[in-house]
Motif scaffolding. Structure first.
Motif, PDB file in Angstrom:
ATOM      1  N   GLY A   1       0.812  -1.214   0.000  1.00  0.00           N
ATOM      2  CA  GLY A   1       0.000   0.000   0.000  1.00  0.00           C
ATOM      3  C   GLY A   1       0.840   1.257   0.000  1.00  0.00           C
ATOM      4  N   ALA A   2       1.969   1.226   0.645  1.00  0.00           N
ATOM      5  CA  ALA A   2       2.805   2.425   0.737  1.00  0.00           C
ATOM      6  C   ALA A   2       3.707   2.577  -0.476  1.00  0.00           C
ATOM      7  CB  ALA A   2       3.640   2.372   2.006  1.00  0.00           C
ATOM      8  N   LEU A   3       4.267   1.474  -0.948  1.00  0.00           N
ATOM      9  CA  LEU A   3       5.279   1.584  -1.996  1.00  0.00           C
ATOM     10  C   LEU A   3       4.735   1.317  -3.389  1.00  0.00           C
ATOM     11  CD1 LEU A   3       8.302  -0.233  -0.309  1.00  0.00           C
ATOM     12  CD2 LEU A   3       7.829   2.202  -0.346  1.00  0.00           C
TER      13      LEU A   3
ATOM     14  N   SER B   1      11.128  -3.054  -7.087  1.00  0.00           N
ATOM     15  CA  SER B   1      12.438  -2.487  -7.384  1.00  0.00           C
ATOM     16  C   SER B   1      13.356  -2.464  -6.164  1.00  0.00           C
ATOM     17  CB  SER B   1      12.273  -1.063  -7.923  1.00  0.00           C
ATOM     18  OG  SER B   1      11.663  -0.277  -6.922  1.00  0.00           O
ATOM     19  N   GLN B   2      12.857  -2.888  -5.030  1.00  0.00           N
ATOM     20  CA  GLN B   2      13.670  -2.803  -3.812  1.00  0.00           C
ATOM     21  C   GLN B   2      14.181  -4.176  -3.376  1.00  0.00           C
ATOM     22  OE1 GLN B   2      14.632  -0.045  -2.510  1.00  0.00           O
ATOM     23  NE2 GLN B   2      13.350   1.184  -3.876  1.00  0.00           N
ATOM     24  N   THR B   3      15.435  -4.207  -2.952  1.00  0.00           N
ATOM     25  CA  THR B   3      15.979  -5.465  -2.421  1.00  0.00           C
ATOM     26  C   THR B   3      15.332  -5.791  -1.073  1.00  0.00           C
ATOM     27  OG1 THR B   3      18.053  -4.696  -3.336  1.00  0.00           O
ATOM     28  CG2 THR B   3      18.114  -6.703  -2.051  1.00  0.00           C
ATOM     29  N   TRP B   4      15.285  -4.774  -0.197  1.00  0.00           N
ATOM     30  CA  TRP B   4      14.701  -4.961   1.144  1.00  0.00           C
ATOM     31  C   TRP B   4      13.510  -4.023   1.287  1.00  0.00           C
ATOM     32  CZ3 TRP B   4      17.319  -8.917   3.171  1.00  0.00           C
ATOM     33  CH2 TRP B   4      18.650  -9.084   2.816  1.00  0.00           C
ATOM     34  N   PRO B   5      12.372  -4.410   0.701  1.00  0.00           N
ATOM     35  CA  PRO B   5      11.239  -3.469   0.665  1.00  0.00           C
ATOM     36  C   PRO B   5      10.824  -2.968   2.051  1.00  0.00           C
ATOM     37  CG  PRO B   5      10.674  -5.550  -0.425  1.00  0.00           C
ATOM     38  CD  PRO B   5      12.043  -5.711   0.118  1.00  0.00           C
TER      39      PRO B   5
ATOM     40  N   THR C   1      13.153  -0.286   3.107  1.00  0.00           N
ATOM     41  CA  THR C   1      12.926   0.907   2.279  1.00  0.00           C
ATOM     42  C   THR C   1      11.679   1.650   2.742  1.00  0.00           C
ATOM     43  OG1 THR C   1      13.735  -0.432   0.466  1.00  0.00           O
ATOM     44  CG2 THR C   1      12.802   1.707  -0.091  1.00  0.00           C
ATOM     45  N   PHE C   2      10.663   0.867   3.025  1.00  0.00           N
ATOM     46  CA  PHE C   2       9.411   1.454   3.485  1.00  0.00           C
ATOM     47  C   PHE C   2       9.640   2.256   4.767  1.00  0.00           C
ATOM     48  CE2 PHE C   2       6.281   0.404   6.850  1.00  0.00           C
ATOM     49  CZ  PHE C   2       5.258   1.255   6.472  1.00  0.00           C
ATOM     50  N   ILE C   3      10.381   1.676   5.685  1.00  0.00           N
ATOM     51  CA  ILE C   3      10.589   2.369   6.958  1.00  0.00           C
ATOM     52  C   ILE C   3      11.435   3.614   6.767  1.00  0.00           C
ATOM     53  CG2 ILE C   3      11.582   2.127   9.257  1.00  0.00           C
ATOM     54  CD1 ILE C   3      10.839  -0.867   8.993  1.00  0.00           C
TER      55      ILE C   3
END
Lengths: 513, 363
Positions: free
Chosen positions: B240-242, B249-253, B256-258
């Motif tokens: 929902g956020a990303l 596209s993120q290795t550690w979503p 990244t979210f945080i």
């Protein structure tokens, strides 16, 4: 080894051949011939300048009797009372033959509750040397001993090591019988059991354990008794000796037996189903088992209303945490993770550290070690000087070290906070344990930053979950979970909610009634 | 190994071991892994389905364990299929747990090296970690269970707080439309999500230590239910956020979210590294439970003292953990382990259960 053993046994034989020692002094009986017996007693203890002998003659037949006592140790008033009484009776004017003499003395002439018979010279002298008065009578095989040592005691005052705002202002003293009597007086229940043991190979000291017989877990009681009777030592000086000889893990930094000077604390503990251990000659009683949680509690938590008690208790958990981790977290933030803290704070820390030549670990170490030295110095010195040490130390640490550029002001705050928090832990030795561990945490942080702090936390956790105090997990009721006991853990629930005794102690009688 | 009274674990401890075993490094990459195959925001449905499937498998395992209440999986499979075949199965299971332990250690080291300790060599990060694991496991299942009881509330609470703090960058539109591409992608995604639950197999081994074995069914249901809620929550909030593209596209979503939000006015500004630090404990718990399973399995297959294997397995874990060359081969390695485990535990317990029924009928 064998050769040595033989040699020493030879020496013993040689000694026993010497004229003044009779054959096997341990079991030489008291014969009833007063001259021989007196000679044997004198050989055994007569060389001591404080052992006194006083001869009397008793009854119409002028039977010789001798009183043996230790000056200053035996109760002279008691001796005078009873000997005078005995002489006044004068055998009721009758001629008493040797067969009746013992019974006459025992039943009529010495109406005293603690009159004991000693059949051998050895038991006679050892009673005398521990404070009883000894009585030898011509024609009676076996001596009498009566009374016990005069108690040298101080007043029962408020214990300085555990002061409280609210609660009884009375503490234990150095006399075991007074301590147990005090406990009994406060307990006012007939199920308070006190069992005593003579521990020590050379100096036999009295050790007493106290428990509530219909509450305590029999397995725990058995274990405590087993460990106490297993103690092998020449002399117990202080209850700390017992603590170290009965604890579960000598490699652990944490105290596994609680010590206290407060009778109310002991009483609360035995009522919960724990066992208290007293030693003659020290005001410190031991309580087993103990959990980490109990070390952060004080009796006062229960005396104040529950909100106050709970809040103060939470504060203590916080201080334990701060005391353990603050320097480590400081080091890891300053050396590794500046990005984690707000930018403004980073700048102010950086500005304050400007000119400080050392890396954070060294900086923290300098300060932490010097505050430990100050603490130790202040503790050992007389009170008046101790305070001035505090002022001098505070000035040096607070002002001069900063101005000289050795440490940064923020460092002073960190060290001061940790020092104060570690003092606010009610159990002195638990506070020291945390202070010790703080240094280990600092090294972990210096090498690995926050990752190191977590590693340290895991290591500490791994140690604590393995640690047990008399079979009780040290971290219970946190781990393993004992949900019923959480009412009296971080919070202290209102009294009417705590109807049950701690589940973790597995008491015979679970309900508080 | 005897079932000494001291070696028993309570029902809540068993549940916590299960939960802690499942929650591990996987959750940090879960949103990406789950969404990869499906390319829709519906991954959370697949996660729920995957969890339900795992529950069924776990119940089969419990059923199997109930046949032999005082033996571990390593012991009773020899009873069912004979010594040789049983030993082979046991060794396969040991191998799986060994790889899992090594994988967790390496993922931990990679993330720590990336986010916390740039420039620190991997071996230096791994060494103290596995040494502490050894120190703990020497205390037996009870020490492991008790430490997990401490780790569990801290990590889970922190994770939930951190995820909820990010709700302000959550946009419901990113999750819409629900089932916009039909059910097909969900079915495609289920295997990948089912893999994220790997870890509940540990019930095969710890069942023997349970104090109240009749509650094992409840234990696995709760034990898988909690991660299920956890995973669903994470997926919903983070996708929902990303958005789907952002997650892919993120290795550690999760990290990244945080990092995507900032809370000012607190002592901490960034929570991603902090979460990682806390999450290291969760990774540690998966590591030690697997480690325990490996040492105990070897001890029971070769009938030797467990202590020898606690020490002996340590260098092996280290060597396997050092094997993947980079993070991509590490992820490939992880995917392979999950599939291996899925095949192993999806088929063998069911077959063994059947065989044991047949055996029982014959005798």
């Amino acid at each position: 080894m064998r050769w040595r053993g033989r040699k020493s046994s030879k020496r013993v034989q040689n000694e026993s051949l010497q004229p003044h020692a009779a054959a096997n002094p341990d079991h030489q009986p008291i014969s009833g011939s007063i001259l021989a017996d007196l000679a044997a007693v004198k050989e055994s203890i007569g060389h001591n300048s404080d052992v006194r002998f006083r001869e009397y003659r008793f009854g119409p037949d002028k039977i010789p009797i001798v009183v043996v006592y230790v000056a200053g140790l035996s109760d002279k008033e008691l001796i005078n009372d009873y000997i005078v009484n005995m002489l006044l009776m004068d055998g009721d004017g009758r001629h008493i033959n040797n067969h009746e003499l013992r019974d006459y003395l025992f039943d009529r002439a010495m109406p005293i509750c603690e009159l004991k018979e000693a059949s051998t010279i050895n038991s006679f002298t050892s009673s005398v040397m521990t404070g009883a008065a000894g009585l030898l009578v011509e024609g009676v095989a076996g001596g009498f001993t009566f009374g016990e040592s005069q108690v040298l005691k101080r007043n029962m005052e408020e214990p300085p090591s555990e002061s409280m705002v609210r609660g009884p202002r009375i503490g234990f003293i150095e006399s075991l019988s007074h301590n147990t009597a005090l406990l009994r007086r406060l307990a006012k229940t007939d199920s308070l059991a006190i069992t005593s043991y003579q521990i020590g190979d050379r100096a036999k000291k009295e050790v007493a354990i106290a428990y509530i017989s219909d509450i305590v877990d029999p397995k725990l009681l058995e274990e405590v008794k087993r460990r106490i009777t297993r103690i092998k030592i020449d002399a117990l000086q202080e209850s700390g000796y017992i603590e170290q000889l009965i604890e579960d893990d000598f490699l652990s930094p944490f105290p596994q037996v609680q010590n206290t000077e407060r009778p109310d604390r002991v009483l609360a503990a035995v009522l919960e189903g724990r066992v208290a251990i007293f030693l003659d000659g020290t005001p410190f009683a031991l309580i087993a088992p103990v959990t980490f949680n109990m070390l952060l509690q004080t009796p006062e938590d229960y005396y104040e209303r529950w909100m106050i008690g709970s809040l103060i208790r939470m504060l203590r958990y916080l201080t334990a945490f701060i005391s353990l981790f603050t320097p480590a977290v400081y080091i890891s933030f300053v050396s590794f993770h500046q990005g984690l803290i707000p930018t403004k704070l980073v700048f102010s820390i950086a500005a304050s550290r400007e000119g400080v030549p050392f890396p954070p670990l060294i900086e923290v170490l300098i300060m932490e070690v010097s505050i430990e030295i100050l603490r130790e110095a202040g503790l050992r010195l007389p009170k008046a000087i101790g305070q001035s040490i505090g002022i001098v130390g505070g000035l040096i640490i607070g002002e001069a070290a900063v101005q000289a550029g050795i440490v940064s002001p923020i460092m002073v705050i960190v060290v001061a906070v940790t020092a104060i928090t570690s003092f606010s832990i009610p159990q002195y030795n638990a506070g020291i344990a945390l202070r010790m561990l703080r240094f280990i945490a600092m090294f972990f942080a210096a090498v690995f930053g926050l990752y190191g702090v977590i590693l340290f936390f895991l290591l500490l956790g791994a140690h604590l979950v393995k640690l047990k105090s008399f079979g009780m997990p040290y971290l219970s009721p946190v781990s393993p979970y004992r949900v019923k006991d959480w009412l009296d853990m971080i919070i202290r629930a209102p009294l009417f909610l705590m109807k049950k005794r701690p589940d973790q102690l597995q008491t015979k009688d679970q309900t508080r009634k | 190994m005897n079932r000494l009274p001291a070696d028993r674990i309570s029902t809540s401890q068993t549940t916590i071991i299960l939960i802690n075993m499942m929650l591990a490094a996987g959750i940090l990459t879960l949103p990406r892994v789950a969404t990869e195959k499906m390319m829709t925001p519906d991954a959370w449905i697949a996660v729920i389905v995957g969890g339900l499937i795992s529950m069924v498998i776990a119940l089969i395992m419990v059923k199997l364990c109930e046949q032999y209440p005082d033996k571990t999986f390593y012991q009773y499979n020899q009873v069912i299929v004979g010594k040789t075949l049983g030993s082979i199965i046991s060794l396969a299971v040991v191998f799986y747990f060994l790889l899992l332990a090594a994988l967790e250690v390496r993922v931990m080291a990679e993330t720590t090296g990336l986010f916390l300790l740039q420039g620190t060599p991997i071996w230096a990060i791994i060494m103290p970690f596995i040494w502490i694991g050894l120190y703990l496991t020497l205390g037996g299942i009870n020490a492991v269970a008790r430490l997990l009881e401490i780790i569990f509330p801290i990590t889970v609470l922190f994770f939930i707080v951190v995820v909820f703090l990010g709700l302000k960058i959550f946009e419901l539109d990113n999750l819409r439309p629900v089932l916009g591409m039909g059910i097909k992608p969900i079915i495609d995604g289920v295997p990948a999500t089912a893999l994220s639950y790997s870890g509940y197999e540990i019930i095969l081994i710890i069942y023997m230590f349970m104090q109240n074995q009749e509650k094992a069914k409840k234990v696995v249901l709760i034990g898988i239910g909690v991660p299920l809620i956890f995973y669903t929550l994470t997926l919903v909030v983070i996708v929902g956020a990303l958005s789907v593209e952002g997650v892919l596209s993120q290795t550690w979503p999760v990290l990244t979210f945080i990092r995507g939000y900032e809370i000012t006015g607190l002592f901490f500004e960034r929570f991603d590294s902090l979460l990682l630090v806390i999450w290291i404990m969760e990774i540690f718990s998966t590591f030690i439970v697997s480690y325990f399973a490996v040492a105990m399995g070897l001890a029971q297959v070769f009938k030797k003292d467990t202590k020898i294997f606690y020490w002996g397995v340590l260098p092996v874990v280290y060597l396997i953990a050092m094997t993947p060359k980079n993070i991509n081969s590490l992820f490939a390695f992880g995917g392979w382990i999950s599939k291996f485990g899925f095949v192993l535990f999806g088929t063998i317990p069911g077959l063994l259960l059947l065989l044991s029924y047949i055996r029982r009928k014959n005798t």
